[in-house]
Design a protein around this motif. Sequence first.
Motif, PDB file in Angstrom:
ATOM      1  N   THR A 156       0.829  -1.210   0.000  1.00  0.00           N
ATOM      2  CA  THR A 156       0.000   0.000   0.000  1.00  0.00           C
ATOM      3  C   THR A 156       0.863   1.259   0.000  1.00  0.00           C
TER       4      THR A 156
ATOM      5  N   TYR B 123       3.695   5.815  -5.642  1.00  0.00           N
ATOM      6  CA  TYR B 123       3.455   5.965  -7.078  1.00  0.00           C
ATOM      7  C   TYR B 123       2.519   7.151  -7.336  1.00  0.00           C
ATOM      8  N   GLU B 124       1.464   7.245  -6.542  1.00  0.00           N
ATOM      9  CA  GLU B 124       0.522   8.358  -6.686  1.00  0.00           C
ATOM     10  C   GLU B 124       1.220   9.705  -6.459  1.00  0.00           C
TER      11      GLU B 124
ATOM     12  N   CYS C 253       1.614  -4.752  -7.123  1.00  0.00           N
ATOM     13  CA  CYS C 253       1.736  -3.455  -7.810  1.00  0.00           C
ATOM     14  C   CYS C 253       2.003  -3.636  -9.300  1.00  0.00           C
TER      15      CYS C 253
ATOM     16  N   LEU D  61       1.178  -1.026 -11.955  1.00  0.00           N
ATOM     17  CA  LEU D  61       1.819   0.285 -11.904  1.00  0.00           C
ATOM     18  C   LEU D  61       3.114   0.280 -12.706  1.00  0.00           C
TER      19      LEU D  61
ATOM     20  N   LYS E 273       4.993  -8.130  -3.146  1.00  0.00           N
ATOM     21  CA  LYS E 273       4.758  -6.688  -3.265  1.00  0.00           C
ATOM     22  C   LYS E 273       4.762  -6.251  -4.727  1.00  0.00           C
TER      23      LYS E 273
ATOM     24  N   ARG F 157       2.119   1.851  -3.502  1.00  0.00           N
ATOM     25  CA  ARG F 157       1.060   2.428  -4.341  1.00  0.00           C
ATOM     26  C   ARG F 157       0.899   3.927  -4.041  1.00  0.00           C
TER      27      ARG F 157
END
Length: 239
Positions: A45, A51-52, A73, A76, A69, A48
């Motif tokens: 999480t 990445y955002e 992801c 992405l 992991k 992620r």
Amino acid sequence: MTDRKQQLAENLALVEERIAAACTAAGRAREEVTLIVVTKTYPATDARLLYELGVRHVAENRDQDAAPKAAACADLDLTWHFVGQLQTNKVRSVAGYADVVQSVDRLKLVSSLSAAAEKEGRELGCLLQVALDAESGERGARGGVSPEGIEELAAAVDAAPGLRLDGLMTVAPLSGPYAGRQRAAFDRLMDLSTALRATRPAANMVSAGMSADLEEAVAAGATHVRVGTAVLGVRPKLG
């Protein structure tokens, strides 16, 4: 924005300020240095959320954490770096998700990575991990090839199907002549990189520096810095 995302955003901003200031002090363009966030021990999480927030390079040092992991992801556009000491029995798994293996330090690992990359139909970037605390021909306490062994290992990667020689990596040593002398250690790595690039100009990646010493690495000329704690903070570890 969630509390965790806000925390990561603030930490990233502080790290970005440090890298930018170090680049300015060294007379370098900010674009010359790539931030790799070391997500080891932190959940998918967080990867992620990073990445955002614009992070595109992440690193792991244990396959048992990294493989699930990376799978979580997989949607992405992340570049995964493997930075830990790599045992040959983990190579096939790592070759399935890693884009760059930064800890190539022995001939047996080169042959294993090559076979796994071929089987996966992938090309793996390789950094030779240099141990500045190693005696000639030996490995360092944290893994890594001695400076004298770089050419032989580079030639093996050159000749290995499925592998691409990207450059050099080091971890500031805890013992030996460079212990406690991070800038001197990183300067030495840059000298070794210059020698490598004389015959292999494409192998221009230099990975050095972490949360505590990224400024010294940037000053020396590192192209990539590996930062974990300064971005992710101190959190309960996985498992």
